[in-house]
Scaffold this motif. Structure first.
Motif, short mmCIF file in Angstrom:
data_model
loop_
_atom_site.label_atom_id
_atom_site.label_comp_id
_atom_site.label_asym_id
_atom_site.label_seq_id
_atom_site.Cartn_x
_atom_site.Cartn_y
_atom_site.Cartn_z
N LEU A 1 -41.45 21.81 -3.41
CA LEU A 1 -41.71 20.74 -2.42
C LEU A 1 -43.21 20.48 -2.29
O LEU A 1 -43.63 19.32 -2.20
CB LEU A 1 -41.13 21.13 -1.06
CG LEU A 1 -39.60 21.15 -0.98
CD1 LEU A 1 -39.14 21.78 0.32
CD2 LEU A 1 -39.02 19.76 -1.15
N ARG A 2 -44.00 21.54 -2.27
CA ARG A 2 -45.45 21.37 -2.16
C ARG A 2 -46.04 20.67 -3.39
O ARG A 2 -46.96 19.86 -3.27
CB ARG A 2 -46.14 22.71 -1.96
CG ARG A 2 -45.92 23.35 -0.61
CD ARG A 2 -46.81 24.58 -0.45
NE ARG A 2 -46.37 25.46 0.61
CZ ARG A 2 -46.53 25.27 1.92
NH1 ARG A 2 -47.12 24.15 2.33
NH2 ARG A 2 -46.11 26.15 2.79
N CYS A 3 -45.50 20.98 -4.56
CA CYS A 3 -46.00 20.40 -5.82
C CYS A 3 -45.48 18.98 -6.06
O CYS A 3 -46.03 18.25 -6.88
CB CYS A 3 -45.61 21.28 -7.00
SG CYS A 3 -46.44 22.88 -7.02
N ALA B 1 -37.62 10.05 -7.29
CA ALA B 1 -36.26 10.61 -7.30
C ALA B 1 -36.21 11.86 -8.14
O ALA B 1 -35.26 12.07 -8.88
CB ALA B 1 -35.29 9.55 -7.81
N ASP B 2 -37.26 12.71 -8.05
CA ASP B 2 -37.29 13.94 -8.84
C ASP B 2 -36.12 14.83 -8.45
O ASP B 2 -36.00 15.24 -7.30
CB ASP B 2 -38.62 14.67 -8.61
CG ASP B 2 -38.79 15.84 -9.53
OD1 ASP B 2 -37.88 16.69 -9.60
OD2 ASP B 2 -39.84 15.92 -10.18
N PRO B 3 -35.23 15.13 -9.40
CA PRO B 3 -34.06 15.95 -9.07
C PRO B 3 -34.43 17.37 -8.63
O PRO B 3 -33.72 17.97 -7.83
CB PRO B 3 -33.24 15.95 -10.35
CG PRO B 3 -34.16 15.50 -11.43
CD PRO B 3 -35.24 14.70 -10.79
N GLU B 4 -35.55 17.90 -9.12
CA GLU B 4 -35.98 19.25 -8.71
C GLU B 4 -36.38 19.25 -7.24
O GLU B 4 -36.07 20.18 -6.50
CB GLU B 4 -37.15 19.74 -9.57
CG GLU B 4 -36.77 20.04 -10.99
CD GLU B 4 -35.77 21.19 -11.12
OE1 GLU B 4 -35.82 22.13 -10.32
OE2 GLU B 4 -34.94 21.13 -12.04
N ARG C 1 -35.17 20.55 -1.69
CA ARG C 1 -35.03 20.10 -0.30
C ARG C 1 -33.68 20.54 0.26
O ARG C 1 -33.59 21.06 1.37
CB ARG C 1 -35.17 18.58 -0.26
CG ARG C 1 -35.21 17.98 1.10
CD ARG C 1 -35.54 16.48 1.00
NE ARG C 1 -35.63 15.90 2.30
CZ ARG C 1 -34.61 15.34 2.94
NH1 ARG C 1 -33.41 15.30 2.36
NH2 ARG C 1 -34.77 14.84 4.14
N GLU C 2 -32.61 20.35 -0.51
CA GLU C 2 -31.28 20.75 -0.06
C GLU C 2 -31.18 22.25 0.17
O GLU C 2 -30.60 22.71 1.16
CB GLU C 2 -30.22 20.31 -1.07
CG GLU C 2 -29.98 18.82 -1.08
CD GLU C 2 -28.94 18.39 -2.10
OE1 GLU C 2 -28.20 19.26 -2.61
OE2 GLU C 2 -28.85 17.18 -2.37
N VAL C 3 -31.74 23.03 -0.74
CA VAL C 3 -31.71 24.49 -0.59
C VAL C 3 -32.50 24.91 0.65
O VAL C 3 -32.04 25.73 1.44
CB VAL C 3 -32.25 25.19 -1.85
CG1 VAL C 3 -32.42 26.69 -1.62
CG2 VAL C 3 -31.32 24.94 -3.03
N ALA C 4 -33.69 24.34 0.82
CA ALA C 4 -34.52 24.69 1.98
C ALA C 4 -33.81 24.34 3.28
O ALA C 4 -33.84 25.13 4.25
CB ALA C 4 -35.87 23.99 1.89
N ILE C 5 -33.17 23.18 3.34
CA ILE C 5 -32.42 22.79 4.55
C ILE C 5 -31.33 23.81 4.84
O ILE C 5 -31.20 24.28 5.98
CB ILE C 5 -31.82 21.37 4.39
CG1 ILE C 5 -32.93 20.32 4.41
CG2 ILE C 5 -30.80 21.09 5.50
CD1 ILE C 5 -32.47 18.94 3.98
N ALA C 6 -30.57 24.18 3.84
CA ALA C 6 -29.46 25.13 4.03
C ALA C 6 -29.97 26.51 4.45
O ALA C 6 -29.42 27.12 5.39
CB ALA C 6 -28.63 25.23 2.76
N VAL C 7 -31.00 26.99 3.79
CA VAL C 7 -31.51 28.35 4.07
C VAL C 7 -32.10 28.42 5.47
O VAL C 7 -31.82 29.35 6.24
CB VAL C 7 -32.54 28.77 3.01
CG1 VAL C 7 -33.29 30.03 3.43
CG2 VAL C 7 -31.85 28.99 1.67
N ILE C 8 -32.93 27.45 5.82
CA ILE C 8 -33.57 27.51 7.14
C ILE C 8 -32.57 27.22 8.24
O ILE C 8 -32.64 27.82 9.32
CB ILE C 8 -34.80 26.59 7.20
CG1 ILE C 8 -35.83 27.06 6.17
CG2 ILE C 8 -35.42 26.60 8.59
CD1 ILE C 8 -37.03 26.15 6.02
N SER C 9 -31.62 26.33 8.00
CA SER C 9 -30.56 26.09 9.00
C SER C 9 -29.80 27.38 9.28
O SER C 9 -29.56 27.73 10.44
CB SER C 9 -29.57 25.03 8.50
OG SER C 9 -30.17 23.79 8.41
N ASN C 10 -29.42 28.08 8.24
CA ASN C 10 -28.71 29.34 8.40
C ASN C 10 -29.57 30.35 9.16
O ASN C 10 -29.10 31.00 10.09
CB ASN C 10 -28.31 29.89 7.03
CG ASN C 10 -27.48 31.14 7.16
OD1 ASN C 10 -26.46 31.16 7.83
ND2 ASN C 10 -27.93 32.21 6.51
#
Length: 125
Positions: free
Chosen positions: A25-27, A73-76, A81-90
């Protein structure tokens, strides 16, 4: 006697998952090994020598990063973003069961992440 730090019981998943995704995300694209290592070192320092408020502040900064409009629309980046949302939500939901003020401190981020998660889920339908 060592004082118990309940917040450390909810850090393993973020410690494992966040370095690569936050570095991406930072890169703004696929992160280099050096960027991932730097993010892992930042997280390790917080867990080993930080405090719960400092850890929560780091996660808040990641939520702000997640919430930035995606450039291109970088898929990485989208996957990170999706992983970060899931991990921090949990993580933030687990704080609800712990003593202390962590759940209060992360309430606004928990609400924002729930909105982002709902939007992400709608996009996959």
């Amino acid at each position: 006697m060592v004082k118990r730090q309940p917040w450390l019981s909810v850090t393993p998943e973020p410690e494992r998952e966040l370095p690569a995704v936050v570095a991406t995300l930072r890169c703004g694209g696929l992160a280099t090994d050096e960027a991932i290592a730097a993010e892992a070192a930042r997280i390790e320092a917080l867990v080993l020598r930080g405090t719960e408020p400092r850890w929560d502040a780091y996660l808040h900064d990641v939520v702000l990063l997640i919430d930035q409009p995606a450039s291109g629309a970088d898929p990485e980046v989208a996957r990170a973003r999706e992983v970060a949302i899931a991990v921090i939500s949990n993580h933030h939901n687990l704080l609800l069961a712990l003593p202390g003020r962590g759940a209060q401190r992360t309430e606004a981020d928990r609400r924002r992440l729930a909105q982002l998660l709902a939007t992400t889920n709608e996009d996959h339908l």
